[in-house]
Design a protein around this motif. Structure first.
Motif, PDB file in Angstrom:
ATOM      1  N   ASP A   1       0.797  -1.309  -0.099  1.00 53.64           N
ATOM      2  CA  ASP A   1       0.053  -0.063  -0.051  1.00 53.64           C
ATOM      3  C   ASP A   1       0.867   1.199   0.043  1.00 53.64           C
ATOM      4  N   ARG A   2       1.907   1.214   0.868  1.00 54.86           N
ATOM      5  CA  ARG A   2       2.907   2.347   0.943  1.00 54.86           C
ATOM      6  C   ARG A   2       3.294   2.616  -0.473  1.00 54.86           C
ATOM      7  N   MET A   3       3.804   1.543  -1.427  1.00 53.12           N
ATOM      8  CA  MET A   3       4.651   1.591  -2.520  1.00 53.12           C
ATOM      9  C   MET A   3       3.307   2.362  -3.499  1.00 53.12           C
ATOM     10  N   LEU A   4       2.307   1.748  -3.515  1.00 56.17           N
ATOM     11  CA  LEU A   4       1.252   2.242  -4.598  1.00 56.17           C
ATOM     12  C   LEU A   4       0.871   3.562  -4.237  1.00 56.17           C
ATOM     13  N   GLU A   5       0.827   3.919  -3.061  1.00 53.94           N
ATOM     14  CA  GLU A   5       0.358   5.624  -2.840  1.00 53.94           C
ATOM     15  C   GLU A   5       1.687   6.476  -3.171  1.00 53.94           C
ATOM     16  N   ALA A   6       2.868   5.917  -2.920  1.00 57.23           N
ATOM     17  CA  ALA A   6       3.963   6.953  -3.501  1.00 57.23           C
ATOM     18  C   ALA A   6       4.008   6.827  -4.997  1.00 57.23           C
ATOM     19  N   ALA A   7       3.639   5.939  -5.672  1.00 55.55           N
ATOM     20  CA  ALA A   7       3.935   5.686  -7.085  1.00 55.55           C
ATOM     21  C   ALA A   7       2.693   6.543  -7.890  1.00 55.55           C
ATOM     22  N   ASP A   8       1.646   6.812  -6.847  1.00 55.76           N
ATOM     23  CA  ASP A   8       0.634   7.609  -7.658  1.00 55.76           C
ATOM     24  C   ASP A   8       0.280   7.299  -9.024  1.00 55.76           C
ATOM     25  N   GLY A   9       0.331   6.274  -9.421  1.00 55.57           N
ATOM     26  CA  GLY A   9      -0.057   5.782 -10.897  1.00 55.57           C
ATOM     27  C   GLY A   9       0.828   5.601 -11.697  1.00 55.57           C
ATOM     28  N   CYS A  10       2.399   5.568 -11.234  1.00 55.51           N
ATOM     29  CA  CYS A  10       3.501   5.668 -12.240  1.00 55.51           C
ATOM     30  C   CYS A  10       3.995   4.326 -12.223  1.00 55.51           C
ATOM     31  N   LEU A  11       3.827   3.365 -11.255  1.00 56.47           N
ATOM     32  CA  LEU A  11       4.253   2.221 -11.350  1.00 56.47           C
ATOM     33  C   LEU A  11       3.982   1.112 -12.219  1.00 56.47           C
ATOM     34  N   ARG A  12       4.820   1.002 -13.141  1.00 52.14           N
ATOM     35  CA  ARG A  12       4.438   0.135 -14.411  1.00 52.14           C
ATOM     36  C   ARG A  12       4.719  -1.196 -14.123  1.00 52.14           C
ATOM     37  N   GLN A  13       5.769  -1.909 -13.525  1.00 50.94           N
ATOM     38  CA  GLN A  13       5.958  -3.109 -13.103  1.00 50.94           C
ATOM     39  C   GLN A  13       6.914  -3.180 -12.004  1.00 50.94           C
ATOM     40  N   ILE A  14       6.793  -4.518 -11.245  1.00 54.40           N
ATOM     41  CA  ILE A  14       7.299  -4.719 -10.285  1.00 54.40           C
ATOM     42  C   ILE A  14       7.868  -6.135 -10.136  1.00 54.40           C
ATOM     43  N   THR A  15       9.037  -6.430  -9.838  1.00 52.44           N
ATOM     44  CA  THR A  15       9.481  -7.740  -9.900  1.00 52.44           C
ATOM     45  C   THR A  15       9.364  -8.554  -8.522  1.00 52.44           C
ATOM     46  N   ILE A  16       8.667  -9.443  -8.462  1.00 52.71           N
ATOM     47  CA  ILE A  16       8.466 -10.250  -7.293  1.00 52.71           C
ATOM     48  C   ILE A  16       8.866 -11.671  -7.305  1.00 52.71           C
ATOM     49  N   ALA A  17       9.469 -12.291  -6.346  1.00 54.33           N
ATOM     50  CA  ALA A  17       9.565 -13.725  -6.189  1.00 54.33           C
ATOM     51  C   ALA A  17       8.261 -14.212  -5.607  1.00 54.33           C
ATOM     52  N   PRO A  18       7.352 -15.201  -6.545  1.00 51.48           N
ATOM     53  CA  PRO A  18       6.148 -15.485  -6.245  1.00 51.48           C
ATOM     54  C   PRO A  18       6.121 -16.363  -5.116  1.00 51.48           C
ATOM     55  N   GLU A  19       7.281 -17.056  -4.538  1.00 52.09           N
ATOM     56  CA  GLU A  19       7.100 -18.104  -3.632  1.00 52.09           C
ATOM     57  C   GLU A  19       7.251 -17.535  -2.296  1.00 52.09           C
TER      58      GLU A  19
END
Length: 414
Positions: free
Chosen positions: A180-198
């Motif tokens: 939630d903090r990242m999405l709020e800071a991005a304010d719509g600019c976050l196109r992609q995020i790399t995540i280890a799904p495990e």
């Protein structure tokens, strides 16, 4: 001009207004094929108004768009392609996209000189407060210039066993509070995020980011085949630099790569430098998923710079013979690749068809985020030389595919 002057010129151009112009007598190469004696006409709104091969139609299109002879470029047989789109790159010219507004301007100029007309700014793993501030910097730049498409967070939600050159002290499980903090800071600019799904909250985070309009990418992971498939079903639409920082192909433990290859919804990044992935595996990988392979650079601050000592986030990096490695343990620390060089290698060394190579550097990365269609961030779609598409255009030398001239959204940058 020295680099400081180039940075000022590119920045001023990107913050200025587009101009109508025309290019004639070019060899057009894009994902739809090759045409000889081709021309385009770009309007004053930064979009392609007309394209063709007939001289009479060219003159008519110029008249219709008020383009005089002083705004006509004779390509004299040069190759004309869409501008390159890099969706995973960290910097150039001694600066990273993490280095604040001025750093963003410098790194963008470095890649613009090599034909990358649009860029997603990749941000390295850092403390969460730092990453949020870096997201806000990218968001502010998007309001000022059209060549910046948004941000990519490569971390901190990575597997410790596959961290590569990321600071292990900053790696996190993607719990909802941080998401939630990242999405709020991005304010719509976050196109992609790399995540280890495990990771414990990996699949939940993938679902949350996808719901918010960010494209999660499977990468820097130790995921098995089934976990990767679940990640794609939850909304992951990318694989971060296939083969690198992930468990590889194994006949009894297939891992995440076959899951990405089998899924037509997934765009697969590939670093075409012959170092991150050696040429035999590059040739193999290029055939895995036609029309879904996106060339990326993963370029860091040493790109287009001499060998020497550099930084990747807070970590020390040595660059020797153009290859970046962490000083502490020798791990590969990004690249010094440009998309210009990736296309050159693909066509001239790997034998890839020009149409497929250009598609991998233009339309495919644009499509990963829907930028191949009209989109609020870009206005006109990206990735083709066709009426209605953005006037992102390169003229390259037919002998070596070096970029001679470049325009972004009707603004000349080289």
């Amino acid at each position: 001009m020295d680099r400081q002057q180039i940075v000022a010129q590119v920045t001023d151009s990107m913050e200025g207004a587009p101009s109508a112009f025309a290019i004639r007598d070019a060899r057009k190469v894009d994902a739809r094929g090759i045409e000889e004696h081709a021309w385009i006409v770009a309007d004053a709104n930064g979009a392609i108004a007309a394209r063709g091969t007939s001289d009479d139609d060219f003159e008519a299109a110029c008249r219709a768009n008020g383009i005089g002879t002083d705004a006509v470029i004779d390509a004299s047989g040069k190759i004309m392609t869409p501008g390159y789109v890099d969706i995973h790159s960290h910097g150039a010219w001694e600066k990273s996209f993490d280095d604040g507004p001025d750093g963003i301007d410098v790194a963008r100029a470095g890649h613009a000189m090599h034909g990358t007309t649009r860029q997603v700014c990749s941000l390295i793993t850092n403390p969460i407060d730092v990453q949020c501030e870096n997201l806000r910097n990218v968001r502010a730049k998007m309001d000022q210039r059209p060549d910046i498409l948004g941000a990519h967070l490569e971390g901190p939600f990575l597997a410790l066993s596959r961290k590569g050159a990321h600071d292990p002290e900053c790696l996190k499980d993607p719990v909802p509070e941080i998401v939630d903090r990242m999405l709020e800071a991005a304010d719509g600019c976050l196109r992609q995020i790399t995540i280890a799904p495990e990771l414990p909250h990996g699949l939940q985070a993938i679902r949350s980011f996808a719901t918010a309009g960010t494209v999660p990418a499977v990468g820097h992971c130790d995921a098995d085949y089934e976990t990767a498939r679940r990640a794609f079903d939850e909304g992951a639409g990318l694989m971060t630099h296939m083969f690198n920082a992930m468990n590889g192909l194994h006949h009894r433990k297939p891992g995440p790569i076959p899951a990405a290859v089998e899924d037509p919804r997934v765009t697969i990044e590939l670093i075409c430098d012959g170092f991150h992935v050696q040429d035999p595996m590059l040739r193999l990988g290029l055939g895995f998923a036609p029309h879904r392979i996106a060339f990326v650079t993963d370029a860091m601050a040493a790109t287009d710079c001499p060998d020497g000592a550099y930084k990747l986030g807070a970590l020390d990096v040595d660059v020797v013979d153009g290859h970046a490695r962490l000083k502490s343990n020798g791990a590969i620390a990004g690249s010094t690749l440009t998309l210009e060089h990736a296309v050159q290698r693909a066509v001239l060394e790997l034998g890839m068809s020009p149409v497929e190579a250009i598609e991998a550097a233009t339309l495919t990365p644009a499509r990963a985020f829907g930028f191949d269609r009209p989109y609020p961030v870009t206005g006109a779609p990206l990735g083709l030389l066709a009426p209605g598409y953005a006037a992102d255009v390169l003229l390259t030398d037919p002998a070596d595919w070096s970029v001679q001239h470049a325009w972004c959204a009707g603004r000349r940058i080289k």
